[in-house]
Write an enzyme that holds these catalytic residues in place. Structure first.
Site, mmCIF file in Angstrom:
data_model
loop_
_atom_site.group_PDB
_atom_site.id
_atom_site.type_symbol
_atom_site.label_atom_id
_atom_site.label_comp_id
_atom_site.label_asym_id
_atom_site.label_seq_id
_atom_site.Cartn_x
_atom_site.Cartn_y
_atom_site.Cartn_z
ATOM 1 C CE1 TYR A 83 38.966 13.086 75.118
ATOM 2 C CE2 TYR A 83 40.002 15.132 74.489
ATOM 3 C CZ TYR A 83 39.921 14.041 75.317
ATOM 4 O OH TYR A 83 40.799 13.924 76.371
ATOM 5 C CE LYS A 118 49.667 1.121 75.371
ATOM 6 N NZ LYS A 118 50.931 0.945 76.094
ATOM 7 C CG ASP A 170 53.051 3.141 77.507
ATOM 8 O OD1 ASP A 170 53.205 3.463 76.310
ATOM 9 O OD2 ASP A 170 53.041 1.958 77.890
ATOM 10 C CG ASP A 208 42.999 16.635 77.284
ATOM 11 O OD1 ASP A 208 43.514 17.601 77.883
ATOM 12 O OD2 ASP A 208 41.830 16.267 77.492
ATOM 13 C CG ASP A 242 47.121 19.385 81.719
ATOM 14 O OD1 ASP A 242 46.919 20.124 80.734
ATOM 15 O OD2 ASP A 242 46.390 19.368 82.730
HETATM 16 P P1 ATP Z 1 40.183 21.216 84.042
HETATM 17 O O1 ATP Z 1 39.555 19.956 84.557
HETATM 18 O O2 ATP Z 1 39.255 22.028 83.224
HETATM 19 O O3 ATP Z 1 41.505 21.011 83.363
HETATM 20 P P2 ATP Z 1 41.059 21.938 86.726
HETATM 21 O O4 ATP Z 1 40.620 23.113 87.550
HETATM 22 O O5 ATP Z 1 40.823 20.580 87.232
HETATM 23 O O6 ATP Z 1 40.440 22.178 85.291
HETATM 24 P P3 ATP Z 1 43.465 23.176 86.021
HETATM 25 O O7 ATP Z 1 42.754 24.423 86.272
HETATM 26 O O8 ATP Z 1 43.938 22.962 84.635
HETATM 27 O O9 ATP Z 1 42.589 21.961 86.444
HETATM 28 O O10 ATP Z 1 44.727 23.130 86.935
HETATM 29 C C1 ATP Z 1 44.923 22.379 88.115
HETATM 30 C C2 ATP Z 1 45.449 23.272 89.213
HETATM 31 O O11 ATP Z 1 46.564 24.041 88.780
HETATM 32 C C3 ATP Z 1 44.415 24.288 89.642
HETATM 33 O O12 ATP Z 1 43.563 23.734 90.594
HETATM 34 C C4 ATP Z 1 45.272 25.431 90.172
HETATM 35 O O13 ATP Z 1 45.590 25.245 91.524
HETATM 36 C C5 ATP Z 1 46.513 25.352 89.311
HETATM 37 N N1 ATP Z 1 46.414 26.325 88.202
HETATM 38 C C6 ATP Z 1 45.799 26.160 87.012
HETATM 39 N N2 ATP Z 1 45.888 27.262 86.267
HETATM 40 C C7 ATP Z 1 46.582 28.163 86.990
HETATM 41 C C8 ATP Z 1 47.006 29.514 86.760
HETATM 42 N N3 ATP Z 1 46.722 30.169 85.630
HETATM 43 N N4 ATP Z 1 47.697 30.128 87.734
HETATM 44 C C9 ATP Z 1 48.016 29.508 88.876
HETATM 45 N N5 ATP Z 1 47.630 28.241 89.147
HETATM 46 C C10 ATP Z 1 46.925 27.565 88.227
#
Ligand code: ATP
Length: 328
Positions: free
Chosen positions: A123, A168, A198, A222, A226
């Protein structure tokens, strides 16, 4: 002297969850007598469209002057805002606690803290394209690894004294091998084990209770955080703090979630718990603990958004939690 807080609402669901969290921040500051000077500034996709810069100079000036930044998620321009802030102020440790909340359906029991190196790895922004070849540099330094490992040590000493170093090094023998060696050296005296990334992903789903503090590099952290957030009950609940030696930034782990933006259904708890981390960082554990207790009470009383099985809106959740704090 008040703590200078710069609020950046961000993109997508950012303004909704930040608004809800700010109600809680104001309530906690009032209730516990915390002197905050709060300013708000734009950054992200919204700012890019309006001013032609994702991080406008005015916002940067305010960020320079702030003690702490409280930020919503950023959309497409995340690199130009979030990464910029992390790099500019050397916020080298990204702290991501992952813990079940009572009353939230989860995949497994989990209670750990990720300490993710936050300013190095792939990054650093050293990417090149030469003809048919694209190259990204993965940068790991001894100094960068030592300082983040010291943060992991501090957390482990406050918890179960156990750190898992995730890397890794069987494939990336030089860079990840260096990270592992320096980290292990710095963590001597604690119970330390190591795991390939992994295998760590698998273990986080199979047996997450085995983890206490997880120390890892920027990109693995990162991705794994998640995953871990989902194991605990959902990304809408996961807070984070980006910590440096003299400044910090607090933000939810989730992204801008454009798919649910503007609907009032985004879960503000990740941002509210990030506010709790902010109070803790400025030394106000009393306010931090009150916020966490109020969050649990809200869930217990079924004031929750649809992602965790409720029917409340984003602002209803924020208001309810703020009201509980006021009554404490
Ligand atoms: P990024 O690529 O920046 O991580 P993203 O929109 O691809 O963003 P996220 O927003 O992290 O991914 O989350 C993926 C999905 O999880 C979202 O599309 C949404 O449906 C759900 N989500 C994320 N945050 C919330 C929240 N605070 N409340 C409810 N649902 C959420």
């Amino acid at each position: 002297m008040p703590y200078k807080v710069l609020v950046i609402p961000g993109d997508g669901i950012g303004p909704e969850v930040v608004d809800a969290a700010l109600e809680v921040v104001y309530a906690a500051a009032r209730r516990f007598g915390v002197d905050l000077e709060i300013k708000t500034a734009e950054a992200g996709d919204v700012a890019l469209r309006k001013y032609g810069a994702a991080m406008p100079p005015e916002t940067l000036k305010l960020a320079d002057a702030a003690d702490v930044i409280f930020k919503g998620p950023i959309g497409e321009s995340a690199y130009d805002v979030t990464s910029l802030i992390r790099m500019r102020y050397t916020l080298y440790a990204n702290i991501r606690p992952v813990k079940n909340l009572p009353g939230v359906p989860a995949i497994r029991e989990i209670d750990c803290v990720f300490v993710r190196e936050n300013v190095e790895d792939v990054y650093v922004g050293a990417e090149y394209k030469v003809g048919d070849v694209a190259i990204a540099l993965k940068v790991i330094t001894g100094q960068g690894t030592r300082r983040v490992a010291r943060v992991a040590r501090r957390y482990a000493e406050m918890r179960r004294r156990k750190v898992t170093v995730v890397h890794k090094a069987n494939v990336l023998r030089v860079v990840d091998g260096f990270f592992r060696d320096v980290a292990l050296e710095e963590l001597r005296g604690l119970e330390v084990d190591q795991m390939y990334v992994d295998a760590a992903a698998m273990e986080l789903v199979r047996n997450p209770a085995r983890f206490d503090v997880v120390l890892t590099t920027n990109q693995y952290g990162d991705i794994l955080t998640d995953l871990a957030a989902q194991v605990a009950g959902g990304i809408g609940l996961a807070p984070s703090g980006n910590i440096g030696d003299s400044k910090a930034m607090f933000e939810p782990v989730h992204g801008a979630a454009f798919d649910i933006a503007g609907k009032g259904i985004a879960n503000p708890i990740a941002t509210i718990l990030s506010a709790a981390m902010m109070f803790e960082w400025i030394g106000r554990t009393d306010a931090a603990m009150a916020i966490r207790r109020a969050v649990e009470k809200g869930i217990e009383n079924n004031v929750k958004t649809p992602d965790i099985g409720g029917k409340s809106t984003t602002s209803e959740v924020g208001r309810y939690i703020a009201t509980i704090i006021e009554k404490l």
